[in-house]
Every structure is written in structure tokens, then in C-alpha cells.
Design a protein around this motif. Sequence first.
Motif, PDB file in Angstrom:
ATOM      1  N   UNK A   1       0.828  -1.206   0.000  1.00 21.93           N
ATOM      2  CA  UNK A   1       0.000   0.000   0.000  1.00 21.93           C
ATOM      3  C   UNK A   1       0.865   1.260   0.000  1.00 21.93           C
ATOM      4  N   UNK A   2       1.969   1.234   0.754  1.00 22.60           N
ATOM      5  CA  UNK A   2       2.863   2.383   0.796  1.00 22.60           C
ATOM      6  C   UNK A   2       3.507   2.618  -0.570  1.00 22.60           C
ATOM      7  N   UNK A   3       3.924   1.546  -1.260  1.00 25.89           N
ATOM      8  CA  UNK A   3       4.497   1.685  -2.600  1.00 25.89           C
ATOM      9  C   UNK A   3       3.471   2.245  -3.578  1.00 25.89           C
ATOM     10  N   UNK A   4       2.229   1.738  -3.501  1.00 18.70           N
ATOM     11  CA  UNK A   4       1.171   2.243  -4.376  1.00 18.70           C
ATOM     12  C   UNK A   4       0.918   3.726  -4.123  1.00 18.70           C
ATOM     13  N   UNK A   5       0.884   4.108  -2.858  1.00 19.32           N
ATOM     14  CA  UNK A   5       0.679   5.506  -2.509  1.00 19.32           C
ATOM     15  C   UNK A   5       1.822   6.373  -3.030  1.00 19.32           C
TER      16      UNK A   5
ATOM     17  N   UNK B   1       1.339   6.796  -6.786  1.00 19.54           N
ATOM     18  CA  UNK B   1       0.265   7.753  -7.070  1.00 19.54           C
ATOM     19  C   UNK B   1       0.756   9.177  -6.838  1.00 19.54           C
ATOM     20  N   UNK B   2       1.505   9.372  -5.753  1.00 21.65           N
ATOM     21  CA  UNK B   2       2.025  10.704  -5.452  1.00 21.65           C
ATOM     22  C   UNK B   2       3.004  11.177  -6.522  1.00 21.65           C
TER      23      UNK B   2
ATOM     24  N   UNK C   1       2.195  14.887 -13.330  1.00 25.55           N
ATOM     25  CA  UNK C   1       1.087  15.445 -14.106  1.00 25.55           C
ATOM     26  C   UNK C   1       0.907  16.934 -13.843  1.00 25.55           C
ATOM     27  N   UNK C   2       0.874  17.316 -12.567  1.00 25.45           N
ATOM     28  CA  UNK C   2       0.624  18.718 -12.229  1.00 25.45           C
ATOM     29  C   UNK C   2       1.375  19.074 -10.944  1.00 25.45           C
ATOM     30  N   UNK C   3       2.642  19.437 -11.038  1.00 29.12           N
ATOM     31  CA  UNK C   3       3.434  19.695  -9.833  1.00 29.12           C
ATOM     32  C   UNK C   3       2.937  20.884  -9.015  1.00 29.12           C
TER      33      UNK C   3
ATOM     34  N   UNK D   1      -0.360  19.422  -0.844  1.00 32.40           N
ATOM     35  CA  UNK D   1       0.465  18.611   0.041  1.00 32.40           C
ATOM     36  C   UNK D   1       0.391  19.183   1.451  1.00 32.40           C
ATOM     37  N   UNK D   2       0.185  18.337   2.411  1.00 26.68           N
ATOM     38  CA  UNK D   2       0.087  18.768   3.801  1.00 26.68           C
ATOM     39  C   UNK D   2       1.448  19.083   4.390  1.00 26.68           C
TER      40      UNK D   2
END
Length: 133
Positions: free
Chosen positions: A7-11, A14-15, A21-23, A30-31
Motif C-alpha cells: 500500500x505504501x508503494x502504491x501511494x 500515485x504521489x 502530471x501537475x506539480x 500537500x500537507x
Amino acid sequence: MPLSDHEQRMLDQIESALYAEDPKFASSVRGGNLRAPSARRRLQGAVLFLVGLGLLVAGVPFYANVNHAFLIVSVIGFVIMFGGVVFAITGPRVAGAREGNAPEQGSARQKRAKGNNSFSSRMEERFRRRFEE
């Protein structure tokens, strides 16, 4: 509950895709770029809240008895109350948080620096990239 390794790798994937895509959007959502409010900031917010509450309460009898234009005093009081609460619960932004947290986007930044920085040209470039993939 902590995330599993998968799950951490997938997250993370995605990040990184979001940054690619849109920095600008990714860094804005981003928090962690706000600090906790200081005691002084909370005190100033509480004072603003009390001033706004006083204006809100003071505007009601003037509105009822003297002049209907004093309704504006109550509205201004409410806005000051709201601003005082927002001021008290938020902290100042950290100046260098965006640049330090973003992953490296050298190629996208180089493309943007070379070409025209107008909004329409960026949208056209993004549109072209989507259909090339």
C-alpha cells in the motif's frame, strides 16, 4: 493503523504520478506546509473574536431602535469574529516547504522554462502528452 509495504508503494507511485502530471497542484495540496499557531497568534485571534462579538451584539439594538443602517455593524462584527477564529486556528505558512517536499521534476521544469509560460500553451502541451501516450 499503518499501511502495508504494498500500500505504501502504491501511494508513493500515485504521489509521484500526481507530481509528474501537475506539480503546482500537487505542491499546493500537500500537507505539512502550515505551522501550529503560536500562543500570541491565538491571543490575537481571541481578541479579534471578542471585538467582532461586541460589534455583532451592539449592532442589534441600534438596528432595532435607531436606524436600520446599523445592520451593517452586525455583519461586520460577524466577519471579524470569523476572521479572528480563522486567524487563531491557523499558523503561518512555512516559506521553503514546497520546494523541499516536491520530488525532482527536472524534465518538466526544463520544458516549462524553455517554452512559453502562458496558461494556454501549458494546456496544449498537456493535451498533446495525453494523446501521445
